[in-house]
Design a protein around this motif. Structure first.
Motif, PDB file in Angstrom:
ATOM      1  N   GLN A  99       0.841  -1.205   0.000  1.00  0.00           N
ATOM      2  CA  GLN A  99       0.000   0.000   0.000  1.00  0.00           C
ATOM      3  C   GLN A  99       0.874   1.253   0.000  1.00  0.00           C
ATOM      4  O   GLN A  99       1.849   1.356   0.741  1.00  0.00           O
ATOM      5  CB  GLN A  99      -0.892   0.003   1.236  1.00  0.00           C
ATOM      6  N   TYR A 100       0.515   2.194  -0.863  1.00  0.00           N
ATOM      7  CA  TYR A 100       1.185   3.488  -0.921  1.00  0.00           C
ATOM      8  C   TYR A 100       0.204   4.582  -0.511  1.00  0.00           C
ATOM      9  O   TYR A 100      -0.938   4.611  -0.990  1.00  0.00           O
ATOM     10  CB  TYR A 100       1.680   3.785  -2.338  1.00  0.00           C
ATOM     11  N   THR A 101       0.661   5.484   0.359  1.00  0.00           N
ATOM     12  CA  THR A 101      -0.125   6.657   0.731  1.00  0.00           C
ATOM     13  C   THR A 101       0.581   7.887   0.185  1.00  0.00           C
ATOM     14  O   THR A 101       1.774   8.102   0.443  1.00  0.00           O
ATOM     15  CB  THR A 101      -0.262   6.768   2.259  1.00  0.00           C
ATOM     16  N   LEU A 102      -0.159   8.692  -0.575  1.00  0.00           N
ATOM     17  CA  LEU A 102       0.410   9.853  -1.253  1.00  0.00           C
ATOM     18  C   LEU A 102       0.117  11.135  -0.481  1.00  0.00           C
ATOM     19  O   LEU A 102      -0.817  11.197   0.324  1.00  0.00           O
ATOM     20  CB  LEU A 102      -0.144   9.961  -2.671  1.00  0.00           C
ATOM     21  N   ASN A 103       0.899  12.162  -0.757  1.00  0.00           N
ATOM     22  CA  ASN A 103       0.661  13.472  -0.141  1.00  0.00           C
ATOM     23  C   ASN A 103      -0.607  14.108  -0.662  1.00  0.00           C
ATOM     24  O   ASN A 103      -1.324  14.802   0.075  1.00  0.00           O
ATOM     25  CB  ASN A 103       1.844  14.404  -0.430  1.00  0.00           C
ATOM     26  N   GLN A 104      -0.881  13.864  -1.917  1.00  0.00           N
ATOM     27  CA  GLN A 104      -2.085  14.417  -2.539  1.00  0.00           C
ATOM     28  C   GLN A 104      -2.493  13.502  -3.684  1.00  0.00           C
ATOM     29  O   GLN A 104      -1.715  12.651  -4.121  1.00  0.00           O
ATOM     30  CB  GLN A 104      -1.821  15.831  -3.069  1.00  0.00           C
ATOM     31  N   ALA A 105      -3.705  13.653  -4.131  1.00  0.00           N
ATOM     32  CA  ALA A 105      -4.204  12.799  -5.210  1.00  0.00           C
ATOM     33  C   ALA A 105      -3.377  13.009  -6.481  1.00  0.00           C
ATOM     34  O   ALA A 105      -3.083  14.145  -6.861  1.00  0.00           O
ATOM     35  CB  ALA A 105      -5.670  13.102  -5.485  1.00  0.00           C
ATOM     36  N   GLU A 106      -2.998  11.913  -7.120  1.00  0.00           N
ATOM     37  CA  GLU A 106      -2.289  11.946  -8.401  1.00  0.00           C
ATOM     38  C   GLU A 106      -2.989  10.970  -9.340  1.00  0.00           C
ATOM     39  O   GLU A 106      -2.724   9.763  -9.300  1.00  0.00           O
ATOM     40  CB  GLU A 106      -0.822  11.540  -8.245  1.00  0.00           C
ATOM     41  N   PRO A 107      -3.869  11.453 -10.196  1.00  0.00           N
ATOM     42  CA  PRO A 107      -4.591  10.553 -11.097  1.00  0.00           C
ATOM     43  C   PRO A 107      -3.664   9.748 -12.006  1.00  0.00           C
ATOM     44  O   PRO A 107      -4.058   8.705 -12.518  1.00  0.00           O
ATOM     45  CB  PRO A 107      -5.459  11.524 -11.917  1.00  0.00           C
ATOM     46  N   TYR A 108      -2.439  10.220 -12.187  1.00  0.00           N
ATOM     47  CA  TYR A 108      -1.476   9.564 -13.073  1.00  0.00           C
ATOM     48  C   TYR A 108      -0.511   8.664 -12.292  1.00  0.00           C
ATOM     49  O   TYR A 108       0.483   8.175 -12.853  1.00  0.00           O
ATOM     50  CB  TYR A 108      -0.681  10.618 -13.849  1.00  0.00           C
ATOM     51  N   TRP A 109      -0.765   8.430 -11.006  1.00  0.00           N
ATOM     52  CA  TRP A 109       0.159   7.666 -10.160  1.00  0.00           C
ATOM     53  C   TRP A 109       0.518   6.309 -10.762  1.00  0.00           C
ATOM     54  O   TRP A 109       1.691   5.913 -10.797  1.00  0.00           O
ATOM     55  CB  TRP A 109      -0.416   7.482  -8.759  1.00  0.00           C
ATOM     56  N   ASN A 110      -0.483   5.579 -11.243  1.00  0.00           N
ATOM     57  CA  ASN A 110      -0.209   4.236 -11.752  1.00  0.00           C
ATOM     58  C   ASN A 110       0.757   4.242 -12.933  1.00  0.00           C
ATOM     59  O   ASN A 110       1.441   3.246 -13.190  1.00  0.00           O
ATOM     60  CB  ASN A 110      -1.509   3.532 -12.157  1.00  0.00           C
TER      61      ASN A 110
END
Length: 656
Positions: free
Chosen positions: A172-183
């Protein structure tokens, strides 16, 4: 994308395994699979197999075949499961949970099982990337919660970083903010797993460019690497998706670029699976005679290759300058925006490109902005539409005729070049600068086509601006010296040139920031090509800050930061990046020239059978590739392009 995902210019000419189409010999439209062996060439030895650390395409083009990511892309560029069989995203878009496939094996260089891939391996991999100061760390450092603090020493506890193993089969990864392009970031080694036991066992030997220095999870295993001779892979019999591996043996032979016509001759003998062909060389007559109906022109990809000015040159190991004044005068000229833009407008990119592709392909791969114009859209319009409009708003006099569209020369304008140079010369003469300005341009002496391109650049600039005003001094170097001065220079202080076209960039993920971050003077992955030293302190930092301010790159960085801060409105985000890119283009510190693709070849590789995407590292993967019995015809290839584009459009509409 990877830090320094720069491919040396020698790679532009020769690393053609990355093309969507490849080559063959006898005329047919047949696509029956004929062989499981792929043979071609490579141009630069890999020097690091530590996939968590390296950011060079000359390494990652191989490593992409040795390691599998959590998610990958299919032949249409769609994200599909890799080591993860499924994933979930939290409602706020900040938490990604991936469920791993059961039973995926780590194997050694002999194909023997070493261990089972577990969630903890991804934590080991990321921590190893930090400890080793990964060249690709910038891709995720500001994305994963707590990672930046750990990297910068604000905390010593890695458990505070937003990566967590949930049992053995969920990461599981938790990001600082939403990144729709993360994948789309997951295809980089910095996020791939590392086996802790093997890492400790190998110690300093881990990741050396040797077959037994890493473990494998991907479709291939390195079977032979002899420096400046040959690189060979064999299929990984324990690969989880081995049913999709049709090419079981890969052999790439070292080629120094000194005899480009030999590629086709070797192909015609049946020894190569594919061959780039060169319309400007004598051997092309034989190509047309025997394969007139089989020449295919590949599509442009997302890469961009450019000329960059060294704004603060420190190294002069190879130079035509004979006095300190010539060095000082050249630096003053390069720091003058009008001088830089005059060079750009004096540069005939079509003629430059024609040295490799002939008149028929002179414009097919040209690029006029860093980010491809259609890379993303905002409010239904291509990104490039906004860049061009913003550029003209910045300076309508200079950029009124600037056209950012691909496959045409949007900048060559002799009259504008002379106008800008006259302005620059008047300003520089007031500073005591003497002319001509001498610009050192390094080139590898054996790379014939690249030398011809350098000579084309020299001819068009000197003819337009006058040799009494500017001299382009081509420094012909051995491969090792050329790479050390350009592509392999780790800092701006090591970059030994005034202007260079040795590097390029491909995006790490599906967002304009992947292109625009790289020229931030304080942290950019390509800042060294502009002469900057990342992490400079004290008097050195003051010096580089002054260069950034004088050239306008400090303001550019602020514009990029402002765009990156927009996380909830994609249209506004892309428009803000367009403004930043327009501003960068207006500074003239780099000149976009071309991309990979737009080149002719003959091939037996069946088109569009290997992974594809705008970003990441799938193109060099041989997984999925199929090879025909006979050469692919032009007609068959063009039909494949049409069908592929139609399917991509269908999928895009379905995903909207």
């Amino acid at each position: 994308m990877k830090m320094n995902k720069k491919r040396g210019a020698v790679v532009v000419a020769l690393t053609l395994a990355t093309l969507l189409a490849a080559c063959g010999s006898k005329s047919t439209g047949s696509s029956d699979t004929a062989t499981s062996t792929y043979n071609y060439v490579y141009a630069t030895d890999p020097d690091n197999f530590d996939y968590s650390i390296t950011g060079r395409a000359t390494n990652n083009d191989h490593l992409a075949n040795f390691e599998d990511p959590l998610l990958k892309t299919d032949k249409y560029g769609q994200i599909v499961p890799g080591l993860a069989k499924s994933w979930k995203v939290s409602n706020d878009g900040k938490t990604y949970t991936y469920t791993l496939r059961k039973g995926v094996k780590w194997v050694d260089s002999e194909g023997n099982t070493y261990a089972t891939v577990k969630a903890q391996d991804f934590i080991t991999g990321l921590k190893h990337a930090v400890d080793g100061k990964s060249e690709a760390l910038y891709i995720v450092q500001d994305s994963i919660k707590g990672l930046d603090d750990y990297v910068n020493g604000k905390t010593k506890d890695f458990s505070t970083v937003g990566i967590k193993a949930i049992g053995d089969n969920k990461i599981q990864y938790t990001l600082n903010q939403a990144e729709p392009y993360w994948n789309s970031k997951l295809q980089y080694g910095v996020l791939e797993p590392v086996n802790a036991k093997f890492l400790k066992q190998e110690g300093k030997k881990y990741g050396q460019p040797k077959a037994d220095a890493i473990l494998y999870t991907g479709p291939y295993i390195l079977s032979n690497f002899t420096s400046k001779s040959v690189i060979e892979y064999k299929a990984n019999d324990q690969y989880w998706d081995k049913k999709n591996v049709h090419v079981t043996d890969v052999k790439e032979t070292y080629n120094d670029g000194s005899n480009p016509d030999e590629l086709y001759k070797t192909f015609a003998k049946g020894d190569y699976t594919t061959a780039r062909v060169y319309p400007n060389l004598p051997g092309y007559k034989d190509v047309e005679k025997k394969n007139k109906n089989n020449i295919v022109w590949s599509q442009q990809d997302a890469s961009v290759y450019n000329f960059t000015f060294n704004l603060n040159r420190k190294s002069y190991n190879d130079t035509s300058k004979t006095t300190d004044k010539q060095k000082a005068d050249t630096k003053k000229a390069i720091l003058n925006k009008d001088f830089r833009l005059a060079i750009q407008f004096a540069f005939d990119k079509s003629n430059y490109n024609a040295q490799a592709n002939g008149s028929a392909g002179a414009t097919k791969s040209l690029r006029n902005e860093i980010t491809p114009p259609s890379f993303v859209q905002a409010d239904g319009k291509d990104y490039g539409t906004y860049v061009e409009s913003d550029l003209k708003d910045l300076d309508s006099s200079t950029f009124s005729k600037y056209n950012v569209a691909d496959a045409q020369d949007g900048t060559y304008n002799a009259a504008k070049a002379k106008e800008l140079f006259a302005k620059a010369k008047a300003e520089l003469q007031k500073e005591g600068v003497a002319f001509p300005i001498k610009l050192d341009l390094p080139k590898e002496s054996k790379a014939a086509l690249l030398l011809n391109q350098a000579k084309s650049f020299k001819a068009s600039v000197e003819k337009t601006l006058g040799k009494d005003n500017v001299e382009i001094d081509i420094q012909q170097l051995s491969e090792d010296k050329y790479l050390a001065a350009t592509y392999q220079a780790q800092t701006g202080a090591q970059s030994d040139f005034d202007i260079s076209n040795a590097s390029g960039w491909s995006p790490d993920y599906q967002d304009p920031s992947s292109y625009l971050d790289i020229f931030k003077p304080t942290s950019g992955a390509m800042a060294q090509t502009l002469g900057f030293v990342i992490g400079a302190t004290g008097a050195q930092k003051t010096e580089y800050d002054a260069v950034a301010k004088e050239t306008g790159l400090d303001q550019y960085e602020k514009l990029v930061d402002a765009a990156e801060a927009i996380t909830t409105d994609t249209n506004a985000r892309y428009k803000a990046f367009a403004k930043a890119e327009a501003y960068l283009l207006s500074l003239g510190v780099q000149i976009p020239v071309n991309s990979l693709g737009g080149t002719p070849s003959v091939t037996k590789v069946i088109p569009f059978t290997r992974p594809a995407t705008w970003s990441g590292t799938p193109s060099p993967r041989f997984e999925g590739m199929k090879i025909s019995k006979k050469t692919i015809t032009t007609k068959a290839y063009d039909k494949a392009v049409k069908d592929w584009n139609a399917k991509r459009l269908e999928l895009a509409k379905k995903n909207d």
